[in-house]
Design an enzyme around this catalytic site. Structure first.
Site, PDB file in Angstrom:
ATOM      1  CG  ASN A  36      14.945  -8.523  -0.873  1.00  0.00           C
ATOM      2  OD1 ASN A  36      15.284  -8.404  -2.007  1.00  0.00           O
ATOM      3  ND2 ASN A  36      14.439  -7.531   0.551  1.00  0.00           N
ATOM      4  NE  ARG A  79      11.790 -10.442  -1.262  1.00  0.00           N
ATOM      5  CZ  ARG A  79      10.975  -9.579  -1.476  1.00  0.00           C
ATOM      6  NH1 ARG A  79      11.676  -8.674  -1.545  1.00  0.00           N
ATOM      7  NH2 ARG A  79       9.659  -9.758  -1.945  1.00  0.00           N
ATOM      8  CG  HIS A  89       5.079  -9.721  -0.441  1.00  0.00           C
ATOM      9  ND1 HIS A  89       3.719  -8.739  -0.973  1.00  0.00           N
ATOM     10  CD2 HIS A  89       5.799  -8.930  -0.743  1.00  0.00           C
ATOM     11  CE1 HIS A  89       4.508  -7.394  -1.747  1.00  0.00           C
ATOM     12  NE2 HIS A  89       5.546  -8.012  -1.632  1.00  0.00           N
ATOM     13  NE  ARG A 126       4.392  -5.494  -8.900  1.00  0.00           N
ATOM     14  CZ  ARG A 126       4.860  -5.717  -7.567  1.00  0.00           C
ATOM     15  NH1 ARG A 126       4.769  -6.873  -7.355  1.00  0.00           N
ATOM     16  NH2 ARG A 126       6.161  -4.918  -7.124  1.00  0.00           N
ATOM     17  CD  GLU A 163      10.735  -8.684   2.894  1.00  0.00           C
ATOM     18  OE1 GLU A 163      10.535  -7.675   2.739  1.00  0.00           O
ATOM     19  OE2 GLU A 163       9.757  -8.748   2.104  1.00  0.00           O
TER      20      GLU A 163
END
Ligand code: ADP
Length: 388
Positions: A9, A90, A178, A238, A376
């Protein structure tokens, strides 16, 4: 020797990795990460905790490619009892074409490369790891798992910006991200709330990056991230959703360049920008500076407002799920967000919330509230096994 899947990832400044046994992909036998790439890179292993092998020291200018190379060499020397049968990655953007995991070929790499302008901070690093492994061992099966795929079930209405039609037709639509985390939560929900898992659920993935996903029957119907991973909630660094007029002002009145604005919105805003202290929620919670409190309050206020804004896409709400670093660990954040949502039947049990229990709703509350750790890597490993 145990057959395993290596999951990778690659984030904007990190590279997370894990080895998942092919016959038990939910439980990795080894997990670690390289953090601080481009600043002060550190290689660490979190599982198994007792690992004795010397960990590599990384040069200050270590790139994602170099970190991947060092990882593969380190695994060959220190995890020789595991046989890597395939690598699952990912990949942030799958565009309109990749609606599920894809076996990597030259053609797939070229198509993903063409999507780089839509995810400039992530896609090049995802592809760098894929290319490096293909160059080192061309017969190693690789699978790309996309953050966008989970949202391809959305109605076109939920994806559309009110922009001229030619732009929408050209791919300027809301994609959402996501997705691997949401896929994991959707698969775990029936174990926790049997009947309601097929109802109206909002999942709050609150990590460094943060977003919400409204799900009906386990499928995405709306989400807060849009064309890029900049939209929606306040995040660690962000800005989340802002008035687009602010960007025009920064260009026209303040003469800022595109790279300066990109840095401002992706790296200098969010919890860090508002607090001026840190992008990490636990640092802000430990601080008594009023700016830290303001940043937390804004994070929670915006999250509760965005949760409410997703309800029309569902027509009701049966359960709210918190996940990722902040969602799983910060009882204060969960309490503040839920406190503003009492009017839709959300009420939490303070002691269950304080201990981060799986079910934290008050007994008499109409809406379930859960805390479910995301995974994940497990989704990537399972998808990779299925495709090979
Ligand atoms: P990502 O995968 O997007 O980098 P994570 O899901 O690991 O992010 O979440 C990172 C966030 O979780 C950071 O803001 C961090 O401060 C926060 N976090 C982790 N542990 C805690 C904790 N115990 N209390 C509050 N916040 C926490």
């Amino acid at each position: 020797m145990t057959d395993v899947i290596l999951t990778i990832n690659a984030g904007s400044s990190s590279l997370k990795f894990a080895l998942h046994p092919v016959n038990a992909p939910l439980t990795p036998v080894l997990r670690g990460k390289v953090t601080g790439l481009k600043r002060k890179p550190v290689f660490s292993i979190s599982t198994p905790q007792e690992i004795k092998a010397a960990l590599p020291k990384l040069a200050r200018d270590c790139t994602h490619e170099a970190a991947t190379e060092i990882l593969l060499d380190w695994l060959a020397q220190n995890a020789a009892e595991y046989h890597i049968t395939a690598v699952g990655h990912r990949v942030v953007h799958g565009g309109q074409e990749f609606t599920g995991p894809a076996r990597v070929t030259d053609d797939v790499i070229a198509k993903l490369d063409a999507l780089t302008p839509l995810a400039p901070l992530h896609q090049p690093h995802n592809l760098a790891a894929i290319r490096l492994i293909a160059a080192r061992s061309s017969d190693m099966p690789q699978v790309a798992c996309f953050d966008t795929s989970f949202h391809t079930t959305q109605d076109p209405l939920a994806k559309l910006f009110a922009l001229p039609r030619e732009l929408s037709e050209d791919g300027l639509v809301r994609y959402g991200f996501h997705g691997l985390s949401y896929e994991f939560i959707a698969s775990a929900l029936p174990d926790h709330i049997a009947d309601k898992a097929h109802g109206n659920v909002i999942v709050a993935h609150l990590g460094n990056g943060a977003s919400l996903c409204a799900m009906k029957n386990g499928h995405s119907v709306a989400t807060t991230m849009g064309f890029t991973a900049l939209d929606g909630l306040v995040m660690g660094r962000r800005s989340g959703r802002i008035d687009p007029g602010v960007i025009l002002h920064l260009v026209q009145q303040r003469g800022m360049s595109v790279p300066e604005i990109e840095k401002l919105l992706y790296q200098q805003s969010g919890l860090l920008g508002v607090s001026g202290i840190s992008n990490a929620m636990q640092d802000l919670e430990a601080s008594d500076d009023p700016q830290a409190k303001l940043a937390i309050d804004l994070f929670c206020y915006r999250a509760s407002a965005e949760i409410a804004a997703l309800i029309p896409a569902l027509g009701g709400l049966d359960a709210l799920v918190f996940t990722a670093g902040i969602g799983e660990n910060s009882a204060n954040t969960r309490a503040q967000i839920c406190d503003r949502l009492k009017w839709i039947g959300i009420e939490i049990d303070p002691s269950a919330n304080a201990s981060s229990a799986t079910r934290i709703a008050a007994k008499e509350a109409r809406c379930d509230v859960l805390v479910i750790p995301t995974n994940e890597d497990a989704v990537i490993a399972q998808s990779t096994i299925k495709l090979i």
